[in-house]
Design a protein around this motif. Structure first.
Motif, PDB file in Angstrom:
ATOM      1  N   ASN A  85      41.008  25.395  34.675  1.00 57.35           N
ATOM      2  CA  ASN A  85      41.829  26.592  34.860  1.00 57.35           C
ATOM      3  C   ASN A  85      41.400  27.706  33.911  1.00 57.35           C
ATOM      4  N   VAL A  86      41.138  27.346  32.660  1.00 61.76           N
ATOM      5  CA  VAL A  86      40.726  28.343  31.673  1.00 61.76           C
ATOM      6  C   VAL A  86      39.383  28.940  32.058  1.00 61.76           C
ATOM      7  N   ARG A  87      38.465  28.090  32.501  1.00 64.72           N
ATOM      8  CA  ARG A  87      37.132  28.554  32.885  1.00 64.72           C
ATOM      9  C   ARG A  87      37.219  29.483  34.095  1.00 64.72           C
ATOM     10  N   SER A  88      38.040  29.141  35.081  1.00 68.59           N
ATOM     11  CA  SER A  88      38.222  29.994  36.258  1.00 68.59           C
ATOM     12  C   SER A  88      38.818  31.340  35.863  1.00 68.59           C
ATOM     13  N   ARG A  89      39.771  31.311  34.932  1.00 74.31           N
ATOM     14  CA  ARG A  89      40.395  32.550  34.472  1.00 74.31           C
ATOM     15  C   ARG A  89      39.385  33.438  33.763  1.00 74.31           C
ATOM     16  N   LEU A  90      38.538  32.823  32.932  1.00 73.31           N
ATOM     17  CA  LEU A  90      37.503  33.588  32.236  1.00 73.31           C
ATOM     18  C   LEU A  90      36.533  34.216  33.224  1.00 73.31           C
ATOM     19  N   LEU A  91      36.159  33.488  34.257  1.00 71.98           N
ATOM     20  CA  LEU A  91      35.255  34.033  35.275  1.00 71.98           C
ATOM     21  C   LEU A  91      35.902  35.209  36.006  1.00 71.98           C
ATOM     22  N   ARG A  92      37.204  35.111  36.288  1.00 69.59           N
ATOM     23  CA  ARG A  92      37.913  36.226  36.921  1.00 69.59           C
ATOM     24  C   ARG A  92      37.902  37.445  36.009  1.00 69.59           C
ATOM     25  N   MET A  93      38.130  37.233  34.722  1.00 70.63           N
ATOM     26  CA  MET A  93      38.111  38.352  33.779  1.00 70.63           C
ATOM     27  C   MET A  93      36.733  39.009  33.738  1.00 70.63           C
ATOM     28  N   LEU A  94      35.682  38.190  33.735  1.00 68.41           N
ATOM     29  CA  LEU A  94      34.328  38.739  33.730  1.00 68.41           C
ATOM     30  C   LEU A  94      34.053  39.526  35.000  1.00 68.41           C
ATOM     31  N   VAL A  96      36.181  41.120  36.954  1.00 71.49           N
ATOM     32  CA  VAL A  96      36.923  42.386  36.964  1.00 71.49           C
ATOM     33  C   VAL A  96      36.391  43.338  35.894  1.00 71.49           C
ATOM     34  N   ALA A  97      36.216  42.832  34.675  1.00 70.99           N
ATOM     35  CA  ALA A  97      35.832  43.686  33.556  1.00 70.99           C
ATOM     36  C   ALA A  97      34.427  44.251  33.703  1.00 70.99           C
ATOM     37  N   LEU A  98      33.499  43.442  34.217  1.00 70.71           N
ATOM     38  CA  LEU A  98      32.097  43.851  34.295  1.00 70.71           C
ATOM     39  C   LEU A  98      31.680  44.284  35.696  1.00 70.71           C
ATOM     40  N   GLY A  99      32.608  44.215  36.658  1.00 71.78           N
ATOM     41  CA  GLY A  99      32.282  44.627  38.014  1.00 71.78           C
ATOM     42  C   GLY A  99      31.265  43.734  38.688  1.00 71.78           C
ATOM     43  N   LEU A 100      31.322  42.432  38.414  1.00 73.55           N
ATOM     44  CA  LEU A 100      30.360  41.492  38.977  1.00 73.55           C
ATOM     45  C   LEU A 100      30.891  40.882  40.267  1.00 73.55           C
ATOM     46  N   ASP A 101      29.986  40.360  41.074  1.00 74.13           N
ATOM     47  CA  ASP A 101      30.361  39.586  42.255  1.00 74.13           C
ATOM     48  C   ASP A 101      30.086  38.121  41.943  1.00 74.13           C
ATOM     49  N   LEU A 102      31.149  37.402  41.548  1.00 68.88           N
ATOM     50  CA  LEU A 102      30.974  36.007  41.148  1.00 68.88           C
ATOM     51  C   LEU A 102      31.510  35.023  42.178  1.00 68.88           C
ATOM     52  N   ILE A 104      34.529  34.226  43.497  1.00 69.38           N
ATOM     53  CA  ILE A 104      35.533  33.499  42.733  1.00 69.38           C
ATOM     54  C   ILE A 104      35.995  32.213  43.410  1.00 69.38           C
ATOM     55  N   GLY A 105      36.104  32.211  44.732  1.00 74.36           N
ATOM     56  CA  GLY A 105      36.515  30.986  45.417  1.00 74.36           C
ATOM     57  C   GLY A 105      35.545  29.845  45.148  1.00 74.36           C
ATOM     58  N   ALA A 106      34.262  30.136  45.242  1.00 74.25           N
ATOM     59  CA  ALA A 106      33.241  29.104  45.005  1.00 74.25           C
ATOM     60  C   ALA A 106      33.211  28.684  43.546  1.00 74.25           C
ATOM     61  N   THR A 107      33.373  29.658  42.623  1.00 67.83           N
ATOM     62  CA  THR A 107      33.317  29.309  41.207  1.00 67.83           C
ATOM     63  C   THR A 107      34.507  28.456  40.794  1.00 67.83           C
ATOM     64  N   ALA A 108      35.653  28.673  41.431  1.00 65.87           N
ATOM     65  CA  ALA A 108      36.823  27.846  41.118  1.00 65.87           C
ATOM     66  C   ALA A 108      36.553  26.392  41.484  1.00 65.87           C
ATOM     67  N   ASP A 109      35.888  26.174  42.617  1.00 67.17           N
ATOM     68  CA  ASP A 109      35.537  24.804  43.016  1.00 67.17           C
ATOM     69  C   ASP A 109      34.574  24.179  42.015  1.00 67.17           C
ATOM     70  N   LEU A 110      33.583  24.958  41.563  1.00 68.13           N
ATOM     71  CA  LEU A 110      32.626  24.443  40.591  1.00 68.13           C
ATOM     72  C   LEU A 110      33.305  24.141  39.260  1.00 68.13           C
TER      73      LEU A 110
END
Length: 443
Positions: A85-94, A96-102, A104-110
């Motif tokens: 959960n913490v890792r997924s939250r950090l990825l969401r912050m990155l 939004v903050a950096l304007g990246l396309d990560l 998010i659905g796939a990264t949450a699974d990983l």
């Protein structure tokens, strides 16, 4: 191979059950080499001999045969949340903050599969890059010079009548040719080769191997010589912009990017949580006030605190410049100033709520320099506790108000945007009933 995770301000052993001494030294060297590291890198990692202690940087430090993942934690005294959960939250912050396309659905699974932050970002990069490569590499007309038996393009007269004066069978030609060996593709090829050393997942390695074959004809340049400034994004390659952003994140030495220690098989992907929290709040605060008469400026103002004393009213200074995190304007009028602090707010039983004296002085200086009566310190809330106005203080000597708010970053982005609008509405409204409501809520 030793790969461990730790939270901000947490420790990992050196010795049995942790890193070897040589691995710890390699991680410390990588931390010290990062552009954002203080002297000896003590704002990233501290060597306590029997353990490594993380500080207020999050991300990944990887060296040969080992890596340390540092995850954010609002309150060091609280029990650890689920790492996924913490890792997924950090990825969401990155994202939004950096304007990246990560993705998010796939990264949450990983994240739920136990992949580390670096593993996840490499996998996202490989997946997206493979998708674009299968659609075809973008090509650009490049100038070429070659000696041919038939004229192609135009004749290089100077070369023809010097080098080929006695070789009428050779023609010095200058011509343009569509070529995939562009600066953009050279960066992608270098990223694929570099990241292959750090990808742990078999599936990610398989994707990177396929990509290495796809870039076989692209010139492979050292990371220090990549042509970042020569990349041209236009309508023919616009879909590659997101991949270029990810490559910059992984290869370049900016505050949010990685650092490669010369001659070492290491990589650091570190983010100061204070800066990341500020950038995240800024991106969502702009969304909260989009389409209204309120505009949000980040790191603006730039007013100086001091100047030469003349005995007259001093309008401008030239010493000790200020940069409030956020200034809220209505037209040209400053209506509020907000500063973010990535730290735990004290309990309600503490009259000062654990607010640092220097932070109060800073906001009082803003009130005078920018002539605004509404100021706010915004802190992260305990995950899941909700966002709310915690307290409103009056500033002695005037009617200025210093509001204290907490933001629950465990909520969805839509919920956080709504919360930011609710928290800041009393700061910008001229409706006294709304101001009174905010004071009641704070009590």
């Amino acid at each position: 191979m030793t790969h461990l995770s730790v939270r901000e301000w947490g420790n990992r052993p050196v010795g049995e059950g942790g890193f070897t001494r040589s691995q710890a030294d390699a991680l410390l060297a990588a931390a010290r080499a990062h552009p954002c590291a203080h002297e000896e890198g003590t704002n990233v990692l501290v060597d306590l001999h029997t353990k490594l202690s993380a500080r207020q940087m999050v991300g990944v430090i990887a060296a040969e045969g080992c890596s340390l993942e540092i995850l954010p934690k609002v309150d060091p005294d609280l029990a650890d949340e689920d790492a996924a959960n913490v890792r997924s939250r950090l990825l969401r912050m990155l994202q939004v903050a950096l304007g990246l396309d990560l993705s998010i659905g796939a990264t949450a699974d990983l994240a739920r599969q136990g992949e580390t932050l670096l593993d996840i970002i490499i996998r996202v990069f490989a997946d997206q890059l493979l998708g674009e490569v299968r659609r075809g590499l973008p090509r650009r007309y490049q100038g070429h010079h070659d000696d041919l038996v038939a004229l192609r393009g135009r004749l290089d007269v100077a070369r023809q009548f010097t080098h080929h004066a006695v070789r009428p069978d050779r023609l010095a030609c200058c011509f343009d040719e569509l070529d995939a060996n562009t600066p953009l593709m050279q960066i992608m090829a270098a990223a694929v080769t570099s990241l292959a050393h750090h990808a742990r997942s078999f599936e990610t390695q398989r994707r990177l191997s396929e990509l290495r074959h796809a870039f076989a004809d692209i010139e492979l340049k050292p990371l220090s010589m990549l042509p970042w400034d020569e990349v041209q994004i236009d309508r023919t390659n616009r879909r590659w912009k997101g991949l270029l952003d990810l490559a910059e994140l992984l290869l370049r030495r900016d505050w949010q990017a990685t650092h490669h220690a010369p001659g070492k098989a290491g990589i650091t992907l570190l983010f100061p949580m204070n800066d990341l929290f500020e950038a995240y709040v800024g991106a969502l605060l702009r969304q909260a006030w989009a389409g209204t008469d309120i505009s949000v400026t980040e790191q603006g103002g730039r007013a100086f605190c001091l100047g030469d004393h003349t005995g007259e009213h001093l309008e401008r200074g030239n010493l000790f410049q200020t940069k409030p995190d956020f200034i809220l304007y209505r037209g040209s009028e400053i209506v509020a100033i907000i500063d973010t602090k990535w730290k735990k707010l004290g309990e309600p039983t503490d009259r000062k709520r654990g607010i640092q004296q220097g932070d109060v002085y800073q906001l009082m200086a803003y009130a005078r320099l920018y002539r605004t009566k509404e100021l706010m310190l915004l802190y992260p809330a305990d995950p899941g506790s909700g966002s709310r106005m915690q307290r409103g203080f009056g500033i002695v000597g005037g009617a200025d108000r210093l509001s204290i708010g907490t933001l629950d970053i465990a909520a969805s982005e839509d919920a956080i945007v709504s919360a930011l609008h609710s928290l800041t509405r009393p700061l910008v409204t001229t409706d006294h009933a709304a101001r009174d409501w905010a004071d009641c809520e704070a009590s």
